[in-house]
Enzyme design. Sequence first.
Site, PDB file in Angstrom:
ATOM      1  N   PRO A 186      40.573  39.446  31.808  1.00 64.07           N
ATOM      2  CA  PRO A 186      39.651  40.565  31.888  1.00 64.07           C
ATOM      3  C   PRO A 186      38.383  40.335  31.086  1.00 64.07           C
ATOM      4  CG  PRO A 186      41.644  41.137  30.649  1.00 64.07           C
ATOM      5  CD  PRO A 186      41.687  39.689  30.907  1.00 64.07           C
ATOM      6  N   GLU A 187      37.280  40.466  31.753  1.00 63.81           N
ATOM      7  CA  GLU A 187      35.987  40.487  31.089  1.00 63.81           C
ATOM      8  C   GLU A 187      35.447  41.908  31.192  1.00 63.81           C
ATOM      9  OE1 GLU A 187      33.476  37.152  32.130  1.00 63.81           O
ATOM     10  OE2 GLU A 187      35.197  36.032  32.863  1.00 63.81           O
TER      11      GLU A 187
END
Length: 279
Positions: free
Chosen positions: A2-3
């Site tokens: 996840p960014e």
Amino acid sequence: MPELPEVETVMRGLAARLQGRRIVRADMRRADLRWPVPSGLAAALTGANVASFARRGKYILMRLQGGDSLLLHLGMSGRMIITPPGPAAPVLHEHFVMQTEDGFRIALVDPRRFGSLDLLPTSEEASHPLLAGLGPEPLGPDFTAAKLSAALAGRRTPIKAALLDQRVVAGLGNIYVCEALFRARISPRRLAASVAGARAARLVPAIVATLTEAIAAGGSSLRDYVQPSGELGYFQHAWKVYGRAGAACELCPGKPACSGISRIVQSGRSSFFCPRSQR
DNA sequence: CAAGAATCCTGTCAGC
DNA sequence: TGCTGACAGGATTCTT
């Protein structure tokens, strides 16, 4: 995984399910995540009412009535799974589970256990060790070409590595750095200090557009941010360079001099770019 | 001080 | 089919 866009989408999905509701029980199944989870965390959440959510970089903050905040980071492999009331099949690597008064289960699943959980007073969020050093929010008013240039000045490292440094700007990861540099036509190998002037003026809107479009794709491709599996915040996205070594480059259509998307390794991580159009 | 490597952990996939 | 090694979207800590 996840960014910033995925974390934002997860946060919105959690808010839709939890905000204004009461947590009737919370269980820590495994407290040995990235750091040991405080022993009183689950007890502090049990019976708490959820006031609001916020995001800082890749961190999610869940603020409770009563003055505490839950700090959540998903690490590399963390996911949040929401399941409706009813019998739930056992899930591997389900380390933390909350149940709301209306019977929904909200679980943190994180095989690699690089994620983290902490509990802190809401009034001390800004000074928390994990948050205090973060750079500006890329979608906030402090992220300007002038300030980015100042943060990069004197840095003798590739721009790729500098943008992954959360003290320079908060929330970018390997994928979106690759995509934003492509969009700005800047080589990931370029010295960070040399990204100023016109290049910095291209890079800032390229980062903003890349993140904004990814968030929009996440919100639109998931109904209310939840997939049928119950998983929050992960969505298909048409990357232009990431993971596309050997593919044609969109910036050089029909140019024989363009050999397509290249993959190189910088500080141990893959970079994808077009050597012809990115300078 | 800054920059790069090593590190935590498990799952997946390519190649033999 | 089974084994092995490389690699994965993060971020800190250690070395140089």
